[in-house]
Design an enzyme around this catalytic site. Structure first.
Site, PDB file in Angstrom:
ATOM      1  N   GLU A 144      -8.579  -3.257   3.806  1.00 27.83           N
ATOM      2  CA  GLU A 144      -7.369  -3.399   2.978  1.00 27.83           C
ATOM      3  C   GLU A 144      -6.116  -3.335   3.858  1.00 27.83           C
ATOM      4  O   GLU A 144      -5.141  -4.046   3.623  1.00 27.83           O
ATOM      5  CB  GLU A 144      -7.329  -2.288   1.930  1.00 27.83           C
ATOM      6  CG  GLU A 144      -6.133  -2.371   1.016  1.00 27.83           C
ATOM      7  CD  GLU A 144      -6.204  -1.405  -0.155  1.00 27.83           C
ATOM      8  OE1 GLU A 144      -7.309  -1.171  -0.697  1.00 27.83           O
ATOM      9  OE2 GLU A 144      -5.143  -0.874  -0.532  1.00 27.83           O
ATOM     10  N   SER A 146      -5.855   3.866   1.463  1.00 30.19           N
ATOM     11  CA  SER A 146      -7.232   3.385   1.565  1.00 30.19           C
ATOM     12  C   SER A 146      -7.334   2.319   2.653  1.00 30.19           C
ATOM     13  O   SER A 146      -6.589   1.344   2.645  1.00 30.19           O
ATOM     14  CB  SER A 146      -7.686   2.785   0.237  1.00 30.19           C
ATOM     15  OG  SER A 146      -7.748   3.811  -0.724  1.00 30.19           O
ATOM     16  N   ARG A 190      -6.189  -6.682  -4.631  1.00 31.81           N
ATOM     17  CA  ARG A 190      -5.572  -6.530  -3.294  1.00 31.81           C
ATOM     18  C   ARG A 190      -5.518  -7.861  -2.537  1.00 31.81           C
ATOM     19  O   ARG A 190      -5.716  -7.903  -1.325  1.00 31.81           O
ATOM     20  CB  ARG A 190      -6.329  -5.518  -2.435  1.00 31.81           C
ATOM     21  CG  ARG A 190      -6.423  -4.149  -2.985  1.00 31.81           C
ATOM     22  CD  ARG A 190      -5.088  -3.434  -3.145  1.00 31.81           C
ATOM     23  NE  ARG A 190      -5.352  -2.155  -3.757  1.00 31.81           N
ATOM     24  CZ  ARG A 190      -5.459  -1.982  -5.077  1.00 31.81           C
ATOM     25  NH1 ARG A 190      -5.240  -2.979  -5.904  1.00 31.81           N
ATOM     26  NH2 ARG A 190      -5.749  -0.800  -5.565  1.00 31.81           N
TER      27      ARG A 190
HETATM   28  C1  LIG Z   1      -0.686   7.983   1.084  1.00 33.26           C
HETATM   29  C2  LIG Z   1      -0.860   6.542   0.708  1.00 33.26           C
HETATM   30  C3  LIG Z   1      -1.344   6.198  -0.529  1.00 33.26           C
HETATM   31  C4  LIG Z   1      -1.491   4.855  -0.892  1.00 33.26           C
HETATM   32  N1  LIG Z   1      -1.961   4.565  -2.137  1.00 33.26           N
HETATM   33  C5  LIG Z   1      -2.092   3.269  -2.508  1.00 33.26           C
HETATM   34  C6  LIG Z   1      -2.569   2.933  -3.806  1.00 33.26           C
HETATM   35  O1  LIG Z   1      -2.833   3.785  -4.647  1.00 33.26           O
HETATM   36  N2  LIG Z   1      -2.720   1.623  -4.108  1.00 33.26           N
HETATM   37  C7  LIG Z   1      -2.415   0.643  -3.228  1.00 33.26           C
HETATM   38  O2  LIG Z   1      -2.558  -0.534  -3.564  1.00 33.26           O
HETATM   39  N3  LIG Z   1      -1.969   0.927  -1.980  1.00 33.26           N
HETATM   40  C8  LIG Z   1      -1.805   2.217  -1.611  1.00 33.26           C
HETATM   41  N4  LIG Z   1      -1.351   2.506  -0.353  1.00 33.26           N
HETATM   42  C9  LIG Z   1      -1.085   1.411   0.607  1.00 33.26           C
HETATM   43  C10 LIG Z   1       0.352   0.882   0.586  1.00 33.26           C
HETATM   44  O3  LIG Z   1       1.268   1.881   0.136  1.00 33.26           O
HETATM   45  C11 LIG Z   1       0.487  -0.350  -0.294  1.00 33.26           C
HETATM   46  O4  LIG Z   1      -0.328  -1.395   0.182  1.00 33.26           O
HETATM   47  C12 LIG Z   1       1.941  -0.844  -0.377  1.00 33.26           C
HETATM   48  O5  LIG Z   1       2.028  -1.873  -1.321  1.00 33.26           O
HETATM   49  C13 LIG Z   1       2.470  -1.361   0.977  1.00 33.26           C
HETATM   50  O6  LIG Z   1       3.861  -1.554   0.850  1.00 33.26           O
HETATM   51  P1  LIG Z   1       4.796  -1.517   2.132  1.00 33.26           P
HETATM   52  O7  LIG Z   1       6.172  -1.814   1.690  1.00 33.26           O
HETATM   53  O8  LIG Z   1       4.613  -0.242   2.871  1.00 33.26           O
HETATM   54  O9  LIG Z   1       4.208  -2.726   2.936  1.00 33.26           O
HETATM   55  P2  LIG Z   1       3.928  -2.817   4.515  1.00 33.26           P
HETATM   56  O10 LIG Z   1       2.869  -1.842   4.877  1.00 33.26           O
HETATM   57  O11 LIG Z   1       5.210  -2.763   5.245  1.00 33.26           O
HETATM   58  O12 LIG Z   1       3.312  -4.276   4.608  1.00 33.26           O
HETATM   59  C14 LIG Z   1       2.047  -4.547   4.036  1.00 33.26           C
HETATM   60  C15 LIG Z   1       1.846  -6.069   4.022  1.00 33.26           C
HETATM   61  O13 LIG Z   1       2.793  -6.643   3.131  1.00 33.26           O
HETATM   62  C16 LIG Z   1       3.597  -7.602   3.830  1.00 33.26           C
HETATM   63  N5  LIG Z   1       4.951  -7.514   3.294  1.00 33.26           N
HETATM   64  C17 LIG Z   1       5.785  -6.437   3.255  1.00 33.26           C
HETATM   65  N6  LIG Z   1       6.938  -6.765   2.671  1.00 33.26           N
HETATM   66  C18 LIG Z   1       6.844  -8.071   2.330  1.00 33.26           C
HETATM   67  C19 LIG Z   1       7.720  -9.000   1.679  1.00 33.26           C
HETATM   68  N7  LIG Z   1       8.934  -8.655   1.260  1.00 33.26           N
HETATM   69  N8  LIG Z   1       7.272 -10.258   1.474  1.00 33.26           N
HETATM   70  C20 LIG Z   1       6.039 -10.650   1.899  1.00 33.26           C
HETATM   71  N9  LIG Z   1       5.180  -9.835   2.528  1.00 33.26           N
HETATM   72  C21 LIG Z   1       5.584  -8.558   2.738  1.00 33.26           C
HETATM   73  C22 LIG Z   1       3.538  -7.201   5.285  1.00 33.26           C
HETATM   74  O14 LIG Z   1       3.778  -8.308   6.128  1.00 33.26           O
HETATM   75  C23 LIG Z   1       2.099  -6.710   5.396  1.00 33.26           C
HETATM   76  O15 LIG Z   1       1.203  -7.785   5.532  1.00 33.26           O
HETATM   77  C24 LIG Z   1      -1.173   3.843   0.030  1.00 33.26           C
HETATM   78  C25 LIG Z   1      -0.673   4.191   1.294  1.00 33.26           C
HETATM   79  C26 LIG Z   1      -0.499   5.511   1.629  1.00 33.26           C
HETATM   80  C27 LIG Z   1       0.061   5.878   2.978  1.00 33.26           C
END
Ligand SMILES: Cc1cc2nc3c(=O)[nH]c(=O)nc-3n(C[C@H](O)[C@H](O)[C@H](O)COP(=O)(O)OP(=O)(O)OC[C@H]3O[C@@H](n4cnc5c(N)ncnc54)[C@H](O)[C@@H]3O)c2cc1C
Length: 298
Positions: free
Chosen positions: A290, A220, A167
């Site tokens: 996280e 998480s 992460r």
């Molecule tokens: C129900 C649920 C289950 C989940 N299960 C998991 C799991 O199993 N494993 C896991 O790792 N995570 C999990 N997550 C957390 C989350 O889905 C992940 O961290 C996911 O990768 C975030 O993606 P996002 O597009 O929503 O990013 P965002 O939440 O929009 O952004 C997260 C971070 O990434 C940055 N970011 C976004 N897009 C870009 C880009 N294009 N370039 C550079 N930086 C960027 C943002 O600035 C921010 O710092 C879960 C979340 C939920 C709600």
């Protein structure tokens, strides 16, 4: 402040609760939805050099404080949506959802991306977070990426140019990421499509059984410390069900904080701090967050 000669949509004072899975938080001063990579590049090029810029995908790992974000938020979800095979590699742009990538890979008879099916974020977010589950991580299957910098210049970067861990993704020199992800190339071995599709089904069923998906949450909240599980530490600290306002430590999965309806970002942040302090006092372990927190307090 707003860039000229751009074709995307610029919104002022846009509520970010709409764009985050916790469904709470303040407004962005400026919110930009580009029409594509050239438009994004043009937008960044024209932006005031002092303007703070934040990229978001599906906001599934993000807490926006109630006072909102001073600066510009750029939305990537559904913007850069290219998804195809590029020779032997799978090419996916930053706005593609992880679920779509996993299903596409399976259809293309490729194995190794099944774990992404249940991560409710975008490819850009997965690259930024090194998202993972079930023993797999995003960067294990990445060979190279395309990025964009603050001046709108595109770069193609290979994996060794980044410092990657659980992460955690930074530049190889240890500095925080200086660029945003535009696309990634994924190396996936060939296999049976039906086998990959079956694996996706069973991983999704596992999630449904173990996660509180009926309430807004951000997955998480804390990273697992080496050799242990944050959920176990939180549960044995007696915190399951603990509540501040409408923010609650989930009864179903102790490392999730759910929004029972009207939770403010301040309630969620106070609960995150309470959990961290209680686990430290009772178990002697300092949990690392996280979820990302941006913006200012109300
Ligand atoms: C129900 C649920 C289950 C989940 N299960 C998991 C799991 O199993 N494993 C896991 O790792 N995570 C999990 N997550 C957390 C989350 O889905 C992940 O961290 C996911 O990768 C975030 O993606 P996002 O597009 O929503 O990013 P965002 O939440 O929009 O952004 C997260 C971070 O990434 C940055 N970011 C976004 N897009 C870009 C880009 N294009 N370039 C550079 N930086 C960027 C943002 O600035 C921010 O710092 C879960 C979340 C939920 C709600």
């Amino acid at each position: 402040m707003a860039a000229q000669h751009t074709q995307g949509t610029l919104l002022l004072n846009e509520p970010l609760a709409r764009y985050t899975s916790w469904r709470t938080g303040g407004n962005a001063d400026r919110f930009y939805v580009p029409t594509g990579v050239e438009d994004l590049s043009q937008f960044l090029r024209c932006l005031d050099a002092q303007e703070p810029v934040y990229f978001i995908g599906l906001g599934s790992n993000l807490l926006v404080r109630d006072g909102g974000v001073r600066g510009t938020v750029v939305l990537m979800h559904n913007v850069l949506t290219g998804l195809r095979m590029d020779g032997d590699l799978l090419y996916a742009e930053a706005g593609v959802t992880c679920a779509k990538l996993a299903k596409f890979a399976a259809k293309q008879h490729r194995h190794g991306a099944e774990f992404m099916a249940g991560i409710p974020g975008t490819v850009g977010g997965a690259l930024a977070m090194n998202a993972g589950c079930h023993g797999s991580e995003t960067w294990e299957i990445v060979t190279k990426v395309q990025t964009i910098d603050r001046h709108g210049v595109l770069h193609e970067r290979n994996k060794p140019e980044f410092d990657i861990a659980y992460r955690h993704v930074a530049m190889a020199d240890g500095e925080p990421l200086r660029e945003w992800f535009i696309a990634g190339w994924f190396e996936l071995p060939q296999g049976e499509a039906s086998e990959a599709e079956q694996k996706i089904k069973s991983l999704l069923a596992k999630r449904l059984a173990s996660q509180p998906l009926n309430w807004p949450n951000a997955g998480s909240v804390f990273r697992n410390p080496p050799g242990d599980f944050a959920a176990r530490l939180i549960e044995t600290s007696g915190l399951k069900g603990y509540r501040i306002g409408d923010a609650q430590v989930s009864e179903k999965h102790a490392n999730f904080i759910v929004n029972l309806g009207e939770a403010k970002a301040a309630d969620i942040e106070a609960l995150i701090n309470h959990v961290r302090e209680t686990v430290k006092a009772r178990q002697g372990i300092e949990l690392q967050q996280e979820v990302r927190i941006i913006g200012v307090e109300a």
